[in-house]
Design a protein around this motif. Sequence first.
Motif, PDB file in Angstrom:
ATOM      1  N   ASP A 250     -32.324  84.074  68.970  1.00 19.83           N
ATOM      2  CA  ASP A 250     -30.894  83.729  69.075  1.00 19.83           C
ATOM      3  C   ASP A 250     -30.300  84.233  70.391  1.00 19.83           C
ATOM      4  O   ASP A 250     -29.531  83.537  71.056  1.00 19.83           O
TER       5      ASP A 250
ATOM      6  N   LYS B 102     -38.606  78.789  63.816  1.00 23.26           N
ATOM      7  CA  LYS B 102     -37.293  79.257  64.272  1.00 23.26           C
ATOM      8  C   LYS B 102     -37.088  78.898  65.742  1.00 23.26           C
ATOM      9  O   LYS B 102     -36.027  78.381  66.123  1.00 23.26           O
TER      10      LYS B 102
ATOM     11  N   ASN C 283     -34.200  76.140  66.695  1.00 21.45           N
ATOM     12  CA  ASN C 283     -32.956  76.855  66.955  1.00 21.45           C
ATOM     13  C   ASN C 283     -31.991  76.077  67.845  1.00 21.45           C
ATOM     14  O   ASN C 283     -30.826  75.869  67.497  1.00 21.45           O
TER      15      ASN C 283
ATOM     16  N   THR D 164     -33.183  80.216  60.936  1.00 24.04           N
ATOM     17  CA  THR D 164     -33.727  81.470  60.403  1.00 24.04           C
ATOM     18  C   THR D 164     -34.184  81.285  58.960  1.00 24.04           C
ATOM     19  O   THR D 164     -35.264  81.749  58.571  1.00 24.04           O
TER      20      THR D 164
ATOM     21  N   ASN E 238     -37.648  90.595  62.145  1.00 20.80           N
ATOM     22  CA  ASN E 238     -36.212  90.318  62.112  1.00 20.80           C
ATOM     23  C   ASN E 238     -35.584  90.450  63.499  1.00 20.80           C
ATOM     24  O   ASN E 238     -34.830  89.561  63.931  1.00 20.80           O
TER      25      ASN E 238
ATOM     26  N   TYR F 137     -38.094  81.851  57.589  1.00 20.03           N
ATOM     27  CA  TYR F 137     -38.410  82.830  56.553  1.00 20.03           C
ATOM     28  C   TYR F 137     -38.933  82.157  55.277  1.00 20.03           C
ATOM     29  O   TYR F 137     -39.815  82.701  54.594  1.00 20.03           O
TER      30      TYR F 137
ATOM     31  N   TYR G  15     -36.419  87.312  65.466  1.00 16.99           N
ATOM     32  CA  TYR G  15     -35.543  86.186  65.133  1.00 16.99           C
ATOM     33  C   TYR G  15     -34.201  86.342  65.862  1.00 16.99           C
ATOM     34  O   TYR G  15     -33.647  85.375  66.392  1.00 16.99           O
TER      35      TYR G  15
END
Length: 538
Positions: free
Chosen positions: A265, A411, A415, A431, A258, A435, A261
């Motif tokens: 960002d 991701k 992104n 995201t 997490n 997942y 991810y």
Amino acid sequence: MSSNLVKGSAILTIGLFLSKALGLLYLVPFYAIVGEETIALYQYAYVPYNIALAIAISGAPLAISKFVSKYNALGDYATGRKMLKSGMMIMVVTGFLSFLVLYFSAEPLAKLVRKSDEQVFTVDEIASVIRWVSYALLVVPLMSIVRGFLQGNQKMMPTSVSQLVEQIVRIVVVLVGAFIVVNFMHESPVIAVNFAVFAAFIGALAGLAVLYKYWKSYKPEFDHLLANSPPASDVSIKDMYTEVLAYIVPFVLVGVINPLYQFVDMITFNGAMKSIGLSSVSDTYLGMLNMLTHKFVMIPVMVATGFSMALIPVITGYYSKNNQKGITRSLDQTYQIVLFLTIPMVIGLMALSNEIYYSLYGKSEMGAEILASYAPVAVLFGLYTVTAAILQGIDRHKWIVFTSLLGLLFKLALNIPLIKLFETNGAIIATAIGYSIAVGINILIIKKTLGYKSQMVYRRLILIGLLNVVMLISVVVTLKGLTAISPADGKLHALLYVIICALVGAAIYSYLSLKTGLAQKLFGDRLTRLTNKLGLGR
């Protein structure tokens, strides 16, 4: 489901819930002290810190829990103690090395983040908060291995209590320190954020003190088991760590995925926003995504996290004994309870996003929109945590590595283009895609490895969905009725509406769950006896 799993899950879930709730609520006064722009600086420290922490810990709590549980099931308590002693030394070393790496990489990371002169924060300001938070790495890894050993011995309370105390102390230091810095020392809010992130170190010391107290109380019991245990298995330190290292990589990925991810960002969001002419708001929007709304979204996830922490030693015990029936029963119950508890929380966050954001932070259409868009991803977060825990319990570690990295790759690839198309929602969509891929493959591997099939879970999921539809309708109707009478015109007014709607939704969902018998089937005989006395059973 075994009583140990229910009890252990409940203890860890309650502790995690309180810790997550406090971790959210303290943001309200902290937000008021430092302001919307400055609070975004906070997340620049915590994203790389969480990654460094996961690497420093190396999955220790769950890996050691699995290792100790395995040898305890064989009656060999000496090997677990042997692992604890050597592991504590290793955690001290890895913690110190991780501290050095994060401290000295602060400036390069800050330069990755700052993409435009229009952004709010300078390279020096971003680097400073990263350096101050790095000190916590000197303490937390040592704490983690003690927690893992205790969990492997089915002692869940120390983990919950130490996490809670750690969080309380950290929050008190954050708020009191930030208030003094801004209001009495008359320093800038940026200085207050530096002090606030250093509070992680002080909180960790408090958590370690709690674990030491529990260790002293349990030591006579552990010493008795050790005295009556056969000599430690003929496992060398090298072989012991070879076995643990086989667990560690997937455990690290589960713990760090997490934050990774979020890190994607962090290093791509500002650049993508710059390319579409939105540099002036990119820091603020990223703070809303990675900090302010992320805290809300992770509240439902704590349910899955609590279950996964308790599930691993139980599944490992069943798997070691080749107890297929026990594995299937545990999986059935875990899937259902996680979905039963997380889905209504997610729906509540979506339906009340405007009022929730307004009541805690301030009126913000963008903040509420990000919260409503981000909330459904919590279900995927929870399912990933649980399915990864199951794969760990049945020794399918390579698949965890593969699915985690594959999801992260998607991701990373999606992104920037999605942010350019949909701004902040683009990062959320990327995201969700990552997942979804990881969770989908995890479920397929579990079904294939265990021959796991359960029509009951699908039937129960349909019932859970129907109950949530009824609950959603009741919440929306209640909210529209309240706003028709008097639109929320202040934080307290909005909070009152959140409380009323949440109580209505919870009451209806609980009543229907009890009346259909779903809750009794999920939570066991004690609840069934209670509901029969109250006349709520079917």
